[in-house]
Design a protein around this motif. Structure first.
Motif, PDB file in Angstrom:
ATOM      1  N   GLY A 170       0.809  -1.209   0.000  1.00 20.52           N
ATOM      2  CA  GLY A 170       0.000   0.000   0.000  1.00 20.52           C
ATOM      3  C   GLY A 170       0.842   1.260   0.000  1.00 20.52           C
ATOM      4  O   GLY A 170       0.530   2.230  -0.700  1.00 20.52           O
ATOM      5  N   ALA A 224       2.281   1.792  -3.448  1.00 23.53           N
ATOM      6  CA  ALA A 224       1.209   2.186  -4.361  1.00 23.53           C
ATOM      7  C   ALA A 224       0.850   3.660  -4.149  1.00 23.53           C
ATOM      8  O   ALA A 224       0.564   4.386  -5.112  1.00 23.53           O
ATOM      9  N   ALA A 255       2.336   0.938  -9.910  1.00 19.46           N
ATOM     10  CA  ALA A 255       2.289   0.289  -8.606  1.00 19.46           C
ATOM     11  C   ALA A 255       2.831  -1.125  -8.740  1.00 19.46           C
ATOM     12  O   ALA A 255       2.714  -1.749  -9.797  1.00 19.46           O
ATOM     13  N   VAL A 298      -9.524  -4.818  -4.518  1.00 18.43           N
ATOM     14  CA  VAL A 298      -8.315  -5.309  -5.186  1.00 18.43           C
ATOM     15  C   VAL A 298      -8.471  -6.775  -5.579  1.00 18.43           C
ATOM     16  O   VAL A 298      -8.174  -7.166  -6.718  1.00 18.43           O
ATOM     17  N   VAL A 304      -1.694  -8.617  -7.695  1.00 16.71           N
ATOM     18  CA  VAL A 304      -1.949  -7.317  -7.092  1.00 16.71           C
ATOM     19  C   VAL A 304      -1.406  -6.187  -7.952  1.00 16.71           C
ATOM     20  O   VAL A 304      -2.064  -5.155  -8.145  1.00 16.71           O
ATOM     21  N   LEU A 363      -3.713  -3.151  -9.411  1.00 22.13           N
ATOM     22  CA  LEU A 363      -3.463  -1.735  -9.123  1.00 22.13           C
ATOM     23  C   LEU A 363      -3.207  -0.960 -10.406  1.00 22.13           C
ATOM     24  O   LEU A 363      -3.595   0.211 -10.533  1.00 22.13           O
ATOM     25  N   ARG A 406      -5.140   2.284 -11.792  1.00 25.39           N
ATOM     26  CA  ARG A 406      -4.391   3.492 -12.182  1.00 25.39           C
ATOM     27  C   ARG A 406      -4.763   3.944 -13.579  1.00 25.39           C
ATOM     28  O   ARG A 406      -4.769   5.150 -13.878  1.00 25.39           O
ATOM     29  N   LEU A 446      -6.180   5.166  -7.413  1.00 23.89           N
ATOM     30  CA  LEU A 446      -5.037   4.402  -6.916  1.00 23.89           C
ATOM     31  C   LEU A 446      -4.634   4.887  -5.533  1.00 23.89           C
ATOM     32  O   LEU A 446      -4.316   4.086  -4.650  1.00 23.89           O
ATOM     33  N   THR A 463      -7.135   3.567  -3.070  1.00 24.75           N
ATOM     34  CA  THR A 463      -6.918   2.127  -2.890  1.00 24.75           C
ATOM     35  C   THR A 463      -5.670   1.859  -2.070  1.00 24.75           C
ATOM     36  O   THR A 463      -5.642   0.965  -1.207  1.00 24.75           O
ATOM     37  N   ALA A 464      -4.611   2.626  -2.339  1.00 26.60           N
ATOM     38  CA  ALA A 464      -3.363   2.461  -1.591  1.00 26.60           C
ATOM     39  C   ALA A 464      -3.574   2.733  -0.112  1.00 26.60           C
ATOM     40  O   ALA A 464      -3.107   1.966   0.747  1.00 26.60           O
TER      41      ALA A 464
END
Length: 281
Positions: free
Chosen positions: A28, A31, A41, A195, A218, A222, A226, A235, A238-239
């Motif tokens: 994370g 990312a 990422a 994810v 993963v 990601l 993005r 992103l 999500t990170a």
């Protein structure tokens, strides 16, 4: 402690969750850097390989690998002895089978991390693609890949549901820390669901196109986030969510309740919420 729970279960469980916390914190965090500075990422293995740039990186990788294998052991014992009291009905059997699957997945990640510690990063995220290619080569391969993809989407939906419905509260002890972090735990579970769901969609697409290279882990998930409109914002969110999921795992590592070990009367977040709704607090 119950006769059904070996003495070593609790420390093994805690090591497993704390190792998962480190993994998702690293993935994370990198990312989030990619969202802010631009760039791609990284997937789980590549993200962890970044740790080798530091003198303490390789020892930490070995600790993470050992912890993830401990998580595998915990899940297998949990499922076999029903330590969390899911029961032997259809719902309980499905839940315990899910424990085995998640344990095996993280055990495999642990083996991959040990490989990184030994040999360095191999580059790419070929784990998912390699698995997909092997399944694709079997009789009815695309159908098998499609089933794996649907199962992965189902897992993503479950994690999101776990967050939205606050099911994660059922096994977390009430403390001032867990109460304060509750919103973070919820957000983390939902982000993890997103994810995993994207990974499942990629696997399903690989099945439809009969192209194993279309699958991904993963890092690819990601990357798809993005690439969407306003992707750098998505992103970034999500990170932060993956980092929140790292917090959720750390909380489980420190405060998770095992019914067969701790007994039925421990005050969990779920029990407290129920009592509060009944006006019994």
């Amino acid at each position: 402690m119950s006769d059904y729970a070996p003495d070593w279960v609790v420390p093994v469980m805690r090591a497993g969750y704390l190792s998962r916390a480190v993994v998702y914190a690293v993935v994370g965090g990198l990312a989030l850097v990619a969202a802010i500075r631009g760039g791609e990422a990284e997937g789980t293995t590549d993200a962890l390989a970044e740790l080798q740039a530091h003198w303490w990186g390789t020892p930490l990788l070995w600790l993470i690998a050992a912890g993830l294998i401990a998580y595998l052991v915990w899940r297998l014992v949990d499922a076999a002895l029903d330590l969390e009291a899911y029961g032997h009905g259809a719902k309980g059997v499905v839940a315990r089978a899910g424990l085995v699957v998640t344990g095996v997945i993280h055990g495999a990640i642990g083996v991959a991390v040990a490989g990184v510690a030994l040999r360095g990063a191999d580059g790419g995220s070929g784990g998912t693609q390699t698995m997909t290619a092997k399944l694709m080569a079997m009789p009815f391969g695309p159908w098998l890949v499609g089933l794996v993809g649907l199962g992965t989407i189902g897992a993503g939906i479950y994690y999101a549901y776990k967050g939205i419905s606050e099911k994660y509260k059922e096994h977390i002890r009430v403390t001032s820390t867990t109460q304060k972090l509750d919103p973070v735990l919820k957000f983390g579970c939902i982000a993890q669901g997103v994810v995993i769901g994207v990974i499942g969609v990629l696997i399903c697409y690989a099945a439809v196109t009969a192209d194993a290279q279309a699958a991904g882990g993963v890092g690819e998930a990601l990357g798809k986030i993005r690439a969407a409109p306003y992707g750098w914002i998505l992103l970034g969110v999500t990170a932060v969510g993956l980092m929140a999921f790292a917090v959720e795992n750390a909380v489980e590592g420190l405060y998770r309740v095992i019914p067969r070990c701790d007994g039925p009367d421990v005050m969990t977040l779920a029990r407290r919420a129920k009592l509060a709704a009944q006006g019994a607090l």
